[in-house]
Design an enzyme around this catalytic site. Structure first.
Site, PDB file in Angstrom:
ATOM      1  N   GLN A   1     -47.203 -89.452 -11.429  1.00 28.68           N
ATOM      2  CA  GLN A   1     -46.245 -90.517 -11.136  1.00 28.68           C
ATOM      3  C   GLN A   1     -44.847 -90.086 -11.586  1.00 28.68           C
ATOM      4  OE1 GLN A   1     -48.069 -94.610 -12.294  1.00 28.68           O
ATOM      5  NE2 GLN A   1     -49.210 -93.067 -13.416  1.00 28.68           N
TER       6      GLN A   1
ATOM      7  N   HIS B   1     -44.523 -90.600  -6.775  1.00 25.08           N
ATOM      8  CA  HIS B   1     -43.307 -91.430  -6.893  1.00 25.08           C
ATOM      9  C   HIS B   1     -42.028 -90.627  -6.638  1.00 25.08           C
ATOM     10  CE1 HIS B   1     -45.558 -94.661  -9.486  1.00 25.08           C
ATOM     11  NE2 HIS B   1     -45.843 -94.740  -8.200  1.00 25.08           N
TER      12      HIS B   1
ATOM     13  N   CYS C   1     -23.943 -85.495   3.902  1.00 28.69           N
ATOM     14  CA  CYS C   1     -25.311 -85.037   4.150  1.00 28.69           C
ATOM     15  C   CYS C   1     -25.286 -83.810   5.059  1.00 28.69           C
ATOM     16  CB  CYS C   1     -26.082 -86.184   4.808  1.00 28.69           C
ATOM     17  SG  CYS C   1     -27.690 -85.715   5.390  1.00 28.69           S
TER      18      CYS C   1
ATOM     19  N   GLY D   1     -51.590 -90.430 -20.108  1.00 33.30           N
ATOM     20  CA  GLY D   1     -50.230 -90.885 -20.410  1.00 33.30           C
ATOM     21  C   GLY D   1     -49.636 -91.877 -19.434  1.00 33.30           C
TER      22      GLY D   1
ATOM     23  N   SER E   1     -49.468 -96.220 -18.493  1.00 31.84           N
ATOM     24  CA  SER E   1     -49.758 -97.538 -19.070  1.00 31.84           C
ATOM     25  C   SER E   1     -50.657 -98.389 -18.181  1.00 31.84           C
ATOM     26  CB  SER E   1     -48.447 -98.291 -19.333  1.00 31.84           C
ATOM     27  OG  SER E   1     -47.782 -98.515 -18.107  1.00 31.84           O
TER      28      SER E   1
ATOM     29  N   ALA F   1     -50.936 -86.607 -25.816  1.00 32.70           N
ATOM     30  CA  ALA F   1     -51.412 -85.700 -24.765  1.00 32.70           C
ATOM     31  C   ALA F   1     -51.252 -84.235 -25.173  1.00 32.70           C
ATOM     32  CB  ALA F   1     -50.643 -85.969 -23.470  1.00 32.70           C
TER      33      ALA F   1
HETATM   34  C1  BJW Z   1     -48.485 -91.245 -24.408  1.00 28.30           C
HETATM   35  C2  BJW Z   1     -47.633 -90.468 -25.149  1.00 28.30           C
HETATM   36  C3  BJW Z   1     -48.122 -89.225 -25.518  1.00 28.30           C
HETATM   37  C4  BJW Z   1     -46.585 -92.232 -24.779  1.00 28.30           C
HETATM   38  N1  BJW Z   1     -49.337 -88.866 -25.141  1.00 28.30           N
HETATM   39  N2  BJW Z   1     -49.711 -90.873 -24.065  1.00 28.30           N
HETATM   40  C5  BJW Z   1     -48.972-107.498  -8.248  1.00 28.30           C
HETATM   41  C6  BJW Z   1     -50.206-106.878  -8.415  1.00 28.30           C
HETATM   42  C7  BJW Z   1     -50.395-105.562  -8.049  1.00 28.30           C
HETATM   43  C8  BJW Z   1     -49.362-104.817  -7.507  1.00 28.30           C
HETATM   44  C9  BJW Z   1     -48.152-105.429  -7.352  1.00 28.30           C
HETATM   45  C10 BJW Z   1     -47.949-106.747  -7.716  1.00 28.30           C
HETATM   46  N3  BJW Z   1     -46.653-107.050  -7.433  1.00 28.30           N
HETATM   47  C11 BJW Z   1     -46.044-105.972  -6.921  1.00 28.30           C
HETATM   48  C12 BJW Z   1     -46.947-104.975  -6.849  1.00 28.30           C
HETATM   49  C13 BJW Z   1     -46.712-103.588  -6.368  1.00 28.30           C
HETATM   50  C14 BJW Z   1     -45.843-102.780  -7.317  1.00 28.30           C
HETATM   51  C15 BJW Z   1     -46.372-102.898  -8.743  1.00 28.30           C
HETATM   52  O1  BJW Z   1     -47.283-102.223  -9.163  1.00 28.30           O
HETATM   53  N4  BJW Z   1     -45.739-103.727  -9.536  1.00 28.30           N
HETATM   54  C16 BJW Z   1     -46.198-103.967 -10.918  1.00 28.30           C
HETATM   55  C17 BJW Z   1     -44.996-104.056 -11.830  1.00 28.30           C
HETATM   56  C18 BJW Z   1     -47.094-105.186 -10.934  1.00 28.30           C
HETATM   57  N5  BJW Z   1     -45.968-101.404  -6.852  1.00 28.30           N
HETATM   58  C19 BJW Z   1     -45.206-100.924  -5.916  1.00 28.30           C
HETATM   59  O2  BJW Z   1     -44.303-101.574  -5.412  1.00 28.30           O
HETATM   60  C20 BJW Z   1     -45.510 -99.525  -5.420  1.00 28.30           C
HETATM   61  N6  BJW Z   1     -45.654 -99.543  -3.998  1.00 28.30           N
HETATM   62  C21 BJW Z   1     -46.654-100.224  -3.401  1.00 28.30           C
HETATM   63  O3  BJW Z   1     -47.469-100.887  -4.025  1.00 28.30           O
HETATM   64  O4  BJW Z   1     -46.680-100.075  -2.028  1.00 28.30           O
HETATM   65  C22 BJW Z   1     -47.721-100.764  -1.306  1.00 28.30           C
HETATM   66  C23 BJW Z   1     -49.045-100.059  -1.328  1.00 28.30           C
HETATM   67  C24 BJW Z   1     -50.216-100.787  -1.395  1.00 28.30           C
HETATM   68  C25 BJW Z   1     -51.444-100.153  -1.391  1.00 28.30           C
HETATM   69  C26 BJW Z   1     -51.523 -98.788  -1.299  1.00 28.30           C
HETATM   70  C27 BJW Z   1     -50.367 -98.082  -1.250  1.00 28.30           C
HETATM   71  C28 BJW Z   1     -49.144 -98.722  -1.280  1.00 28.30           C
HETATM   72  C29 BJW Z   1     -44.381 -98.581  -5.776  1.00 28.30           C
HETATM   73  C30 BJW Z   1     -44.288 -98.315  -7.239  1.00 28.30           C
HETATM   74  C31 BJW Z   1     -43.068 -97.446  -7.552  1.00 28.30           C
HETATM   75  C32 BJW Z   1     -42.909 -97.191  -9.034  1.00 28.30           C
HETATM   76  N7  BJW Z   1     -41.657 -96.576  -9.268  1.00 28.30           N
HETATM   77  C33 BJW Z   1     -41.291 -96.212 -10.643  1.00 28.30           C
HETATM   78  C34 BJW Z   1     -39.803 -95.777 -10.673  1.00 28.30           C
HETATM   79  C35 BJW Z   1     -39.453 -94.699  -9.672  1.00 28.30           C
HETATM   80  C36 BJW Z   1     -39.468 -93.338 -10.231  1.00 28.30           C
HETATM   81  C37 BJW Z   1     -38.545 -93.142 -11.434  1.00 28.30           C
HETATM   82  O5  BJW Z   1     -37.403 -93.632 -11.439  1.00 28.30           O
HETATM   83  O6  BJW Z   1     -38.960 -92.452 -12.378  1.00 28.30           O
HETATM   84  O7  BJW Z   1     -42.177 -95.187 -11.127  1.00 28.30           O
HETATM   85  S1  BJW Z   1     -41.524 -97.549 -11.816  1.00 28.30           S
HETATM   86  C38 BJW Z   1     -42.049 -96.539 -13.150  1.00 28.30           C
HETATM   87  O8  BJW Z   1     -43.418 -96.918 -13.517  1.00 28.30           O
HETATM   88  C39 BJW Z   1     -42.134 -95.109 -12.579  1.00 28.30           C
HETATM   89  C40 BJW Z   1     -43.447 -94.640 -13.149  1.00 28.30           C
HETATM   90  O9  BJW Z   1     -43.952 -93.558 -12.381  1.00 28.30           O
HETATM   91  C41 BJW Z   1     -44.306 -95.858 -13.122  1.00 28.30           C
HETATM   92  C42 BJW Z   1     -45.489 -95.816 -14.043  1.00 28.30           C
HETATM   93  O10 BJW Z   1     -45.117 -95.763 -15.387  1.00 28.30           O
HETATM   94  P1  BJW Z   1     -45.985 -94.924 -16.419  1.00 28.30           P
HETATM   95  O11 BJW Z   1     -45.972 -93.505 -16.040  1.00 28.30           O
HETATM   96  O12 BJW Z   1     -47.306 -95.555 -16.578  1.00 28.30           O
HETATM   97  O13 BJW Z   1     -45.100 -95.050 -17.755  1.00 28.30           O
HETATM   98  P2  BJW Z   1     -45.141 -96.163 -18.916  1.00 28.30           P
HETATM   99  O14 BJW Z   1     -43.917 -96.001 -19.722  1.00 28.30           O
HETATM  100  O15 BJW Z   1     -45.436 -97.492 -18.383  1.00 28.30           O
HETATM  101  O16 BJW Z   1     -46.422 -95.752 -19.802  1.00 28.30           O
HETATM  102  C43 BJW Z   1     -46.451 -94.562 -20.567  1.00 28.30           C
HETATM  103  C44 BJW Z   1     -47.788 -94.520 -21.302  1.00 28.30           C
HETATM  104  O17 BJW Z   1     -47.875 -93.294 -21.997  1.00 28.30           O
HETATM  105  C45 BJW Z   1     -47.947 -95.643 -22.342  1.00 28.30           C
HETATM  106  O18 BJW Z   1     -49.245 -96.223 -22.202  1.00 28.30           O
HETATM  107  C46 BJW Z   1     -47.855 -94.913 -23.693  1.00 28.30           C
HETATM  108  O19 BJW Z   1     -48.703 -95.451 -24.695  1.00 28.30           O
HETATM  109  C47 BJW Z   1     -48.341 -93.531 -23.319  1.00 28.30           C
HETATM  110  N8  BJW Z   1     -47.779 -92.461 -24.135  1.00 28.30           N
HETATM  111  N9  BJW Z   1     -46.429 -91.217 -25.336  1.00 28.30           N
HETATM  112  C48 BJW Z   1     -50.106 -89.762 -24.418  1.00 28.30           C
HETATM  113  N10 BJW Z   1     -47.353 -88.414 -26.274  1.00 28.30           N
END
Ligand code: BJW
Length: 247
Positions: free
Chosen positions: A101, A119, A146, A186, A188, A230
């Site tokens: 991601q 992503h 562009c 890693g 959430s 990790a």
């Molecule tokens: C460690 C550590 C160490 C720390 N060792 N561990 C209601 C229900 C379900 C879904 C939805 C809903 N309402 C809306 C939605 C959909 C929405 C969604 O999920 N929203 C939620 C907020 C509810 N999703 C979307 O819109 C996605 N698209 C979509 O669903 O399209 C339709 C579709 C349907 C079906 C199939 C296919 C498609 C798009 C999501 C886009 C996410 N974009 C982002 C930002 C863009 C990129 C960027 O700028 O970087 O992506 S948001 C942000 O969150 C980023 C990340 O990739 C993503 C995930 O975060 P991640 O990686 O989990 O980070 P953290 O900080 O949350 O967690 C880190 C973890 O590591 C923690 O647990 C720590 O404890 C741990 N950690 N140090 C091991 N050393």
């Protein structure tokens, strides 16, 4: 670290690894949902949604330019978890798909090749007219012309914002449907569809392992939980899988 005998005695043929921001935390990149996370000074919808980009494109360009320049700093390097995944891909005899991601390039720099950035990627920009994707290490904004359409105002970060479709979902779902081990590192478990991959893997009959600093939001779907950093856990874990494969 000792992992469950049941897990390391199996000879897995097809492994899917999902990584999130936690795997890059020890490389010096902030996670999203930590207290000191990247979102601290920005509302998530302001910088990571098409609506936010429409309302204040300058803010969004500045946000991604800043993150790109941070990623390119000399001290940001792959950590032992990235490197172990790269090594594992070279040594493992079965199929390995790494789905991240993360938009950083630390997996590539750690030696991973069979990799999907679901992503998007920080070092790429996309023309909104043609969909063409360009590599960039430089800042860009509304004034940048562009290469394909010779106009300014069309380039946007090649990242997937909320409400947009993540990339290569067909390949990811096909591979999940036939995997026998799913490893999440890693993340959430707050953002879908990635948070739902563990359920897809379970439907395929796969074993499931979570390696995370704390239990994720989807922790209960995993067969095994390995809690900690990790960079400290992943190398040993993957070594044990390779040992199991060779015995
Ligand atoms: C460690 C550590 C160490 C720390 N060792 N561990 C209601 C229900 C379900 C879904 C939805 C809903 N309402 C809306 C939605 C959909 C929405 C969604 O999920 N929203 C939620 C907020 C509810 N999703 C979307 O819109 C996605 N698209 C979509 O669903 O399209 C339709 C579709 C349907 C079906 C199939 C296919 C498609 C798009 C999501 C886009 C996410 N974009 C982002 C930002 C863009 C990129 C960027 O700028 O970087 O992506 S948001 C942000 O969150 C980023 C990340 O990739 C993503 C995930 O975060 P991640 O990686 O989990 O980070 P953290 O900080 O949350 O967690 C880190 C973890 O590591 C923690 O647990 C720590 O404890 C741990 N950690 N140090 C091991 N050393």
């Amino acid at each position: 670290m000792l992992i469950d005998d049941q897990l390391t005695k199996k000879n897995y043929q097809s492994i899917v690894v999902l990584t999130g921001a936690g795997i890059s935390a020890e490389s010096g990149i902030n996670t999203f949902r930590a207290a000191d996370g990247l979102w601290e000074n920005h509302r998530i919808e302001d910088v990571a949604s098409p609506q936010g980009f429409y309302v204040n494109p300058d803010l969004v360009y500045r946000f991604y330019n800043m993150r790109r320049q941070d990623l390119l700093k000399a001290h940001i390097q792959p950590n032992p978890a990235h490197i172990a995944l790269g090594d594992f891909e070279r040594k493992f005899n079965g199929e390995l798909l790494l789905v991240t991601q993360n938009i950083d390039d630390l997996h590539e720099r750690g030696g991973s090749g069979n990799l999907i950035h679901m992503h998007g990627e920080l070092l790429k920009m996309r023309c909104q007219n043609s969909g063409e994707v360009f590599i960039t290490r430089e800042n860009f904004d509304q004034t940048t012309v562009c290469e394909c359409c010779r106009q300014s105002g069309n380039l946007r970060p090649h990242v997937v914002w909320f409400g947009e479709m993540p990339l290569q979902m067909d390949v990811i779902y096909q591979t999940l449907a036939q995997c026998d081990l799913f490893i999440s590192i890693g993340t959430s478990g707050n953002v879908y569809p990635a948070a739902g991959f563990v359920e897809q893997a379970r439907l395929a009959g796969a074993d499931t392992v979570e390696i995370n600093l704390e239990p994720s939001a989807v922790n209960s779907y995993f067969d095994w939980h390995i809690q900690g950093k990790a960079g400290e856990l992943v190398p040993d874990f993957l070594t044990q899988l390779l040992v199991a494969e060779s015995t």
